[in-house]
Design an enzyme around this catalytic site. Sequence first.
Site, PDB file in Angstrom:
ATOM      1  N   HIS A   1     -52.589 -67.679 -44.341  1.00  0.00           N
ATOM      2  CA  HIS A   1     -51.233 -67.919 -44.837  1.00  0.00           C
ATOM      3  C   HIS A   1     -51.131 -69.401 -45.224  1.00  0.00           C
ATOM      4  O   HIS A   1     -51.442 -70.289 -44.423  1.00  0.00           O
ATOM      5  CB  HIS A   1     -50.190 -67.629 -43.753  1.00  0.00           C
ATOM      6  CG  HIS A   1     -49.966 -66.163 -43.482  1.00  0.00           C
ATOM      7  ND1 HIS A   1     -50.633 -65.154 -44.119  1.00  0.00           N
ATOM      8  CD2 HIS A   1     -49.095 -65.542 -42.626  1.00  0.00           C
ATOM      9  CE1 HIS A   1     -50.207 -63.979 -43.674  1.00  0.00           C
ATOM     10  NE2 HIS A   1     -49.277 -64.187 -42.767  1.00  0.00           N
TER      11      HIS A   1
ATOM     12  N   CYS B   1     -46.743 -65.083 -37.536  1.00  0.00           N
ATOM     13  CA  CYS B   1     -47.881 -65.834 -38.079  1.00  0.00           C
ATOM     14  C   CYS B   1     -47.466 -66.835 -39.170  1.00  0.00           C
ATOM     15  O   CYS B   1     -48.081 -67.882 -39.321  1.00  0.00           O
ATOM     16  CB  CYS B   1     -48.925 -64.884 -38.627  1.00  0.00           C
ATOM     17  SG  CYS B   1     -48.259 -63.668 -39.760  1.00  0.00           S
TER      18      CYS B   1
HETATM   19  N1  LIG Z   1     -45.203 -60.603 -40.605  1.00  0.00           N
HETATM   20  C1  LIG Z   1     -46.392 -61.289 -40.954  1.00  0.00           C
HETATM   21  C2  LIG Z   1     -47.453 -61.071 -39.930  1.00  0.00           C
HETATM   22  C3  LIG Z   1     -47.384 -62.163 -38.933  1.00  0.00           C
HETATM   23  O1  LIG Z   1     -47.242 -62.044 -37.733  1.00  0.00           O
HETATM   24  C4  LIG Z   1     -46.891 -60.863 -42.304  1.00  0.00           C
HETATM   25  O2  LIG Z   1     -46.367 -59.848 -42.814  1.00  0.00           O
HETATM   26  O3  LIG Z   1     -47.742 -61.542 -42.870  1.00  0.00           O
END
Ligand SMILES: N[C@@H](CC=O)C(=O)O
Length: 363
Positions: free
Chosen positions: A253, A158
């Site tokens: 994010h 992500c």
């Molecule tokens: N590894 C990421 C998740 C996304 O796929 C996170 O920890 O935010």
Amino acid sequence: MSEKLRVGVIGATGMVGQRYISLLEDHPWFDVTCVAASPRSAGKTYAEAVKGRWRMDKPIPEKVRDLVVLNANEVEKVASEVDFVFSAVSMSKDEIKEIEEEYAKTETPVVSNNSAHRWTPDVPMIVPEINPDHTAVIKYQRERLGTKKGFIAVKPNCSIQSYAPALSAWLKFEPYEVIATTYQAISGAGKTFADWPEMEGNIIPFISGEEEKSEKEPLRIWGHVDDAKKAIVPAESPVITTQCVRVPILYGHTAAAFVKFRQNPSKEELVQSLLEYKGVPQELGLPSAPKQFIQYMTEDDRPQVKLDVNFEKGMGVSIGRLRKDKVYDWKFIGLSHNTARGAAGGAIECAELLKAQGYITKK
Ligand SMILES: N[C@@H](CC=O)C(=O)O
């Protein structure tokens, strides 16, 4: 549209599994007919299995509430009830690799959110707007697995969705060095504030394995199918270096990125390229495709998580604060929804692409 495809969600009770269940309610092409999870949840109804830990805004879809959860390890049984599965299982990497291949070998396509197969050379890692042509490697994977219909396709981590789409729109200007710092929501770790109180008012400067994924996965997305190698060969440039930080945000994010280009694009050219960037999902009108993949925000204080994370139902990416930098050429801020575009939503769009391309069909 003919009869819907029957889909199973394996790992259906976790955060990403719940997001699949929620996003697939009323999906025009896919019908959730099977939910599977660990032996601990098997035998319960879905509603019982997620009691006290359903984290979605909408209630559990009526059609799924009373489905009896199957044991995800009983591969043949699950496979007999579905045309394909979404995988969000939580096991060790080796176990995930093995179980996803077992599903594929029952002639059940697997669209996975897990990182286990992201570097298996003949498994495509897809962002449908960016590399829809990578599905051509599936024929080599089927050869290796000895399947006719079964295969595995994965989506990337992500974190990369907050800066890789912008860089994809700018590949024609030949970016060759990128720095990205990501500020990642706690739902990326499958958590809420209720189960991770330490994150209230806190920042944790470490996410295990995240920097390596954030630096390498975009290169695989920008790679190509090599027919002689029967594999995806990653691109070699730009070199990307990252720092990934966990921040007290539930969804969204954010990335602060710096880019050096071999060419010398103007701000107008960069912004125009973002706004015009679209791909097969937009051309085909896939059900989960955002109309506008990337928006550019001109206000100095945007994109903001609270205001912008749900752009295009969480499937669009927001970019802002594009400006000249005195060390690098340009810098910008990017934002994407980590569980919609970044996880289940991205995987559902990937399955829609695979159906449109004829890779996922009725059994
Ligand atoms: N590894 C990421 C998740 C996304 O796929 C996170 O920890 O935010």
